[in-house]
Motif scaffolding. Structure first.
Motif, short mmCIF file in Angstrom:
data_model
loop_
_atom_site.label_atom_id
_atom_site.label_comp_id
_atom_site.label_asym_id
_atom_site.label_seq_id
_atom_site.Cartn_x
_atom_site.Cartn_y
_atom_site.Cartn_z
N ASN A 342 2.07 8.85 6.25
CA ASN A 342 2.16 7.50 6.81
C ASN A 342 2.76 7.49 8.22
OD1 ASN A 342 0.90 5.90 4.92
ND2 ASN A 342 2.78 5.44 3.76
N ARG A 343 3.55 8.52 8.52
CA ARG A 343 4.18 8.61 9.85
C ARG A 343 3.37 9.49 10.80
NH1 ARG A 343 8.67 9.94 6.51
NH2 ARG A 343 8.57 12.10 7.23
N ALA A 362 -6.53 0.64 5.28
CA ALA A 362 -5.14 0.91 5.66
C ALA A 362 -4.27 -0.32 5.34
CB ALA A 362 -5.06 1.25 7.14
N GLY A 363 -3.08 -0.07 4.80
CA GLY A 363 -2.13 -1.15 4.58
C GLY A 363 -2.31 -1.91 3.28
N THR A 364 -3.18 -1.45 2.38
CA THR A 364 -3.42 -2.22 1.15
C THR A 364 -2.56 -1.77 -0.03
OG1 THR A 364 -5.30 -0.76 0.72
CG2 THR A 364 -5.77 -2.89 1.75
N GLY A 366 0.27 0.55 0.34
CA GLY A 366 1.34 1.39 0.89
C GLY A 366 0.82 2.53 1.73
N ASN A 367 -0.47 2.55 1.96
CA ASN A 367 -1.09 3.60 2.78
C ASN A 367 -1.31 3.08 4.20
OD1 ASN A 367 -2.92 1.88 1.16
ND2 ASN A 367 -4.56 2.85 2.33
N ASN A 368 -0.83 3.82 5.18
CA ASN A 368 -0.99 3.40 6.58
C ASN A 368 -2.32 3.84 7.18
OD1 ASN A 368 1.51 2.33 6.37
ND2 ASN A 368 2.53 3.82 7.70
N PHE A 369 -3.19 4.38 6.35
CA PHE A 369 -4.48 4.90 6.82
C PHE A 369 -5.50 4.65 5.71
CE2 PHE A 369 -1.62 8.05 5.08
CZ PHE A 369 -2.33 8.49 3.98
N ARG A 411 -5.83 3.97 16.95
CA ARG A 411 -4.91 4.13 15.83
C ARG A 411 -3.48 3.82 16.26
NH1 ARG A 411 -4.28 9.87 16.72
NH2 ARG A 411 -6.24 10.35 15.78
#
Ligand SMILES: [Fe+2]
Length: 411
Positions: A342-343, A362-364, A366-369, A411
């Motif tokens: 995520n970072r 992304a963001g659904t 807890g995933n940032n991708f 991104r």
């Protein structure tokens, strides 16, 4: 160059028939007595060759002969005369590998972004005594061509599938629908086998069909699934997919694309009775998480224009898989890998395992991708170019399940 006489083979074993039978009854009986069933099969390659871990300056050629032999690889720049061949052997502790069938031969000192021709030469070994070696048939395969990685390469077309569970025909269908002939890289995201309990299984499940279609010229990468950790030969897994560092997980740059391959282990806790106390995946995932932390800080990772992660377990758990306390191994993988990813500016994670195609923006969860779960009846084709990843998921009927364009420059 070789002065001995080699029989050119087409890499498919033919039956030897009665080649050694003599006309007289005496010799017929002697031959029939001495020849084993294996010896009656014409000596040749039983599997491969397939390429593994092709880098900017190295490549590994893997193959198996039908009988015990002494084998090597000859390499020359693409199109160069045979006089320019360099021979490569597998050699350990001063001894060239011999009287074996399975071969993994590392080619070194290659040049980046360069095409090479290679072929396999092999001499059957009928007897190997301390002071007397009896060679039999000698063979030479056709020449194959491959290219080392271009560090300045831009983009690629990538094929990814998973969860074939031994169905080579299904894999072949998906390769066809994904137009594999226009792909530059191939990834198998785990569970290509049900388990490992026979040496032939990796070949019959997916290696042989890969060789038939592309793998003598373009390598495939295998990301291990939980099913491939099962069976009494599971500890032999890495032998088929050799890496110089001996690891199953890893990362490499395909030009300007960084590919990260995680080994997510088993889905249940190490303490689960079904593993009989023989797994150690919690510690292994901790080791990988530490490696991943270091990887994402490297210049190689940070300067990649595209970052694609492949893992058998998805880094999100679909709601219908969420059963309290059941999938502790999978949960452990998410807990250890997801925060790092995520970072790390990941563009896309492709996974398998659930057998049901799903796509998480992304963001659904807890995933940032974005997370693509590759179903058991589909394959993903990623066309990476011009700062975008075009994602296309196709099923075994040729139906398109998903099309998306990820703008990686934003991104
Ligand atoms: Fe799985």
């Amino acid at each position: 160059m070789c002065k001995e006489k080699y029989r050119n083979i087409a890499e498919q074993n033919e039956r030897r028939g009665n080649r050694y039978m003599k006309k007289t009854l005496f010799t017929f009986l002697a031959a029939a007595f001495s020849l084993s069933l294996a010896a009656q099969e014409k000596f040749g390659l039983s599997h491969g060759p397939y390429l593994q871990e092709v880098t900017t300056d190295k490549a590994t050629v893997v193959f198996q002969t039908s009988g015990k032999a002494f084998s090597w690889v000859e390499v020359k720049p693409h199109g160069a005369p045979e006089e320019e061949c360099v021979r490569y052997y597998a050699s350990d502790h001063g001894l060239k590998m011999a009287y074996n069938t399975f071969n993994s031969i590392r080619l070194k000192k290659l040049e980046p972004a360069k095409a090479y021709d290679y072929r396999i030469l092999s001499k059957e070994m009928r007897s190997f005594q301390p002071y007397k070696v009896v060679f039999g048939d000698s063979i030479a395969t056709p020449w194959h061509t491959f290219s080392t990685i271009d560090p300045e390469g831009k983009g690629a077309s990538i094929f990814i599938t998973s969860d074939m569970h031994g169905d080579a025909a299904k894999l072949d269908t998906l390769l066809h629908w994904a137009d594999y002939k226009t792909c530059h890289a191939f990834f198998y995201a785990g569970d290509m086998m049900n388990y490992m309990d026979r040496p032939e299984l990796p070949f019959t499940s997916f290696i042989d069909i890969s060789v038939k279609r592309f793998a003598s010229s373009i390598p495939f990468e295998v990301v291990r699934g939980n099913h491939e950790t099962r069976g009494n030969l599971a500890r032999e897994f890495s032998r088929y997919f050799p890496k110089e560092d001996g690891k199953i997980y890893g990362a490499y740059r395909l030009g300007d694309i960084m590919v990260v391959m995680l080994d997510s282990g088993e889905d249940k806790a190490d303490s689960h009775p079904v593993y009989a106390g023989l797994t150690d995946f919690d510690a292994y995932r901790t080791e990988q998480a530490a490696w991943l932390e270091e990887l994402v800080q490297t210049k190689e990772y940070k300067t990649a224009r595209y970052r694609i992660v492949i893992s058998h377990f998805p880094m999100v758990m679909p709601s219908d898989n969420q059963k309290e306390g059941v999938w502790k191994g999978w949960e452990d993988a998410i807990r250890k890998f997801l925060p790092v990813l995520n970072r790390a500016g990941v563009d896309l994670l492709v996974s398998g395992h659930t057998h049901r195609y799903a796509y998480y923006e992304a963001g659904t969860e807890g995933n940032n991708f974005p997370v693509l779960i590759q179903g058991a009846y589909s394959a993903a084709r990623l066309d990476v170019k011009d700062g975008k990843i075009q994602v296309k998921v196709i099923d075994t009927a040729g139906q398109v399940l998903k099309e998306a364009v990820l703008d990686t420059d934003k991104r």
